[in-house]
Motif scaffolding. Structure first.
Motif, short mmCIF file in Angstrom:
data_model
loop_
_atom_site.label_atom_id
_atom_site.label_comp_id
_atom_site.label_asym_id
_atom_site.label_seq_id
_atom_site.Cartn_x
_atom_site.Cartn_y
_atom_site.Cartn_z
N GLU A 254 0.81 -1.23 0.00
CA GLU A 254 0.00 0.00 0.00
C GLU A 254 0.84 1.27 0.00
O GLU A 254 0.34 2.36 -0.31
N ASP A 258 1.63 5.56 -6.41
CA ASP A 258 0.69 5.28 -7.49
C ASP A 258 1.33 5.40 -8.87
O ASP A 258 0.99 4.66 -9.79
N LYS A 267 0.84 -3.76 -11.82
CA LYS A 267 -0.10 -2.69 -11.45
C LYS A 267 -1.42 -3.27 -10.95
O LYS A 267 -1.99 -2.79 -9.97
N GLN A 268 -1.90 -4.31 -11.64
CA GLN A 268 -3.15 -4.92 -11.23
C GLN A 268 -3.03 -5.52 -9.83
O GLN A 268 -3.93 -5.38 -9.00
N GLN A 271 -2.88 -2.57 -7.31
CA GLN A 271 -4.15 -1.87 -7.20
C GLN A 271 -5.18 -2.72 -6.49
O GLN A 271 -5.94 -2.24 -5.65
N ASN A 272 -5.21 -4.00 -6.82
CA ASN A 272 -6.16 -4.90 -6.19
C ASN A 272 -5.93 -4.98 -4.69
O ASN A 272 -6.89 -5.00 -3.90
N LYS A 274 -4.38 -2.65 -2.80
CA LYS A 274 -4.65 -1.35 -2.19
C LYS A 274 -6.16 -1.14 -1.99
O LYS A 274 -6.60 -0.65 -0.94
N GLU A 275 -6.94 -1.51 -2.99
CA GLU A 275 -8.37 -1.25 -2.94
C GLU A 275 -9.12 -2.34 -2.18
O GLU A 275 -10.28 -2.16 -1.81
#
Length: 494
Positions: A254, A258, A267-268, A271-272, A274-275
């Motif tokens: 995290e 970005d 990146k996926q 991002q996955n 983090k979200e």
């Protein structure tokens, strides 16, 4: 300095590991069952390799009297005994035991026996410290060699030691390493001189190469609080990006900026995480499911390996299937289960292949998780038993991979931690199944099964019966888990 050749190679990997082994070994992770089995294999291979050098004598190991072992070795060399097993030498606190020492009129020959199927770099350091000690003691060493398993060997009716083993002359390589040894020993001695302060050595690629260090858990989790899923799971350990972020104090995913340059898959993953959301590609999952036709035969093999093949037609470290589980899923939801577990002490392959072609018809959908493994086992069986060849190869042609939608990132959850291994997919999608593995008695994973089957002949009747039951329960759960994972995929498109 009290250094053995195993401690020397440990220090080559990381001097901190040597220090911990000497002064704080309580923090080291003890060897697991797989590691213990590997050690046992090494001992068996070592004993067998001595038969390549017949009529020798073994220096009996006595940890309370290394000096006596040294004297025995010296006496036998002076007597002109041609082969000495575990020949023992001590120089300036460095103790080395040479697996096989050949004594010739022109000088000594070193033979280091390894149970692996190739010569690894770390073996050269192992042999080099032996050569160093012998040279410092005034001996003339005319060759240094590594004896290892030849994985291309196929056993006939009898075991051919000359085919099983390969002897590689590594004299040039270990002679080249001699120049660095005094400096290395001086460095190690400086580290060990300070008994109170462990070396300040950061984590890095050396934690896993050439072996996963037994101090890794301590250095990573205890000292640095690195979580199970961190930037090291996104980038390869030792990669430029990983080092760059780690040196900036970034460990948690995290905390990765970005705008940091990454591949699309990286990146996926970031991002996955983090979200903390689940990503589902319904269209591609639907396309995958449309490739499956009922009835679906969920297949899982259990295999083991032998460094020294016991049966005709087997190569060292070949995957030998001894068990399978088969859950047959019909279009109306009815599930059948079939299974096979070989008899212990005999080659299980023929009976397994015979039962497999009885249990799986030609031209049906077979589903495996990481199908390359099951297909590889099938292909080897087809090669070994011509009467089943066509049927087994037909099974391979109709095998689909349940791992595919997860490998292609059609279904991703944060709990999968960027992995498509069943180890992460199953607890994420079917947590109750993951808990079921923990409640199994004795056999809870593939490594347990692999280690247990070859030990069956030496077990008591009760222990054997209990272990066979545990093997069947474990393998059955593997294919049942596949049924449940597929069920989760189906729900996506309902």
């Amino acid at each position: 300095m009290n250094l053995s050749k195993s401690l020397y190679t440990k220090a080559i990997q990381c001097p901190k590991a040597l220090w911990l082994k000497k002064y704080n070994k309580e923090v080291l992770t003890p060897p697991d069952a797989t590691a213990l089995a590997r050690f046992e294999t090494g001992n068996v291979v070592g004993e067998l390799a001595c038969k390549l050098f017949p009529n020798g004598k073994e220096v009996i190991y006595n940890p309370d009297d290394f000096n006596g072992m040294v004297e025995t070795t010296k006496e036998w060399i002076e007597e002109g005994l041609e082969y000495i097993y575990e020949a023992t030498f001590l120089y300036n606190g460095i103790l080395v035991l040479v697996d096989v020492l050949k004594v010739t009129p022109d000088g000594l020959e070193i033979y280091e026996v390894k149970s692996s199927s190739s010569v690894k770099d770390i073996y050269l350091h192992d042999v080099s410290i032996q050569l160093y000690v012998l040279k410092q003691l005034g001996y003339s060493v005319i060759s240094s060699n590594v004896v290892h398993i030849d994985s291309s060997y196929v056993r006939g009716d009898e075991l051919d030691l000359n085919g099983l083993f390969k002897i590689v002359d590594v004299s040039d390589e270990v002679n080249t390493l001699q120049v660095d040894i005094p400096k290395r020993l001086e460095e190690f001695e400086l580290y060990l001189a300070d008994r109170d302060n462990e070396p300040d050595i950061d984590i890095g690629s050396h934690c896993n190469k050439p072996y996963e260090c037994d101090a890794k858990e301590y250095c990573w989790r205890v000292q640095r609080n690195i979580p199970e899923y961190s930037l090291f799971n996104i980038f390869n350990l030792g990669s430029k990006k990983q080092i760059e972020l780690y040196e900036q104090g970034i460990v948690n995913i995290e905390d990765i900026p970005d705008g940091y340059a990454m591949t699309a898959i990286q990146k996926q993953k970031v991002q996955n995480w983090k979200e903390q959301v689940t990503f589902v590609d319904e269209e591609n999952i639907k396309d995958f499911l449309n490739t499956l036709n009922y009835p679906i035969y969920h297949l899982d093999f259990e295999t083991f390996q032998q460094a020294i093949p016991e049966w005709k037609g087997i190569s060292p470290y070949q995957q030998i299937p001894f068990q399978y589980s088969l859950h047959i899923e019909h279009s109306d939801g009815i599930i059948e289960h079939k299974e096979f577990l070989g008899e212990d002490g005999i080659d299980p392959r023929y009976e397994l292949a015979k039962r497999l072609v009885e249990d799986i018809p030609i031209d049906v959908t077979v589903l495996a998780y990481n199908m390359s493994f099951e297909k590889g086992v099938n292909a080897k069986l087809a090669e070994s038993f011509p009467e089943f060849t066509d049927h087994l190869l037909s099974i391979n042609e109709n095998t689909k991979d349940l791992m595919f939608p997860f490998q292609k990132k059609y279904y991703v959850t944060p709990e999968m931690q960027g992995s498509y291994s069943i180890k992460y997919v199953l607890p994420s999608l079917v947590p109750e199944m993951a808990e079921a593995y923990k409640s199994l008695n004795g056999i809870q994973n593939g490594s347990d099964a692999m280690n247990a089957f070859p030990k069956l002949p030496s077990m008591s009747p009760k222990e054997k019966a209990d272990t066979r039951t545990a093997l069947l329960e474990y393998c059955k759960l593997d294919t049942l888990a596949m049924v449940e994972v597929l069920k989760k995929l189906k729900k996506v498109i309902e």
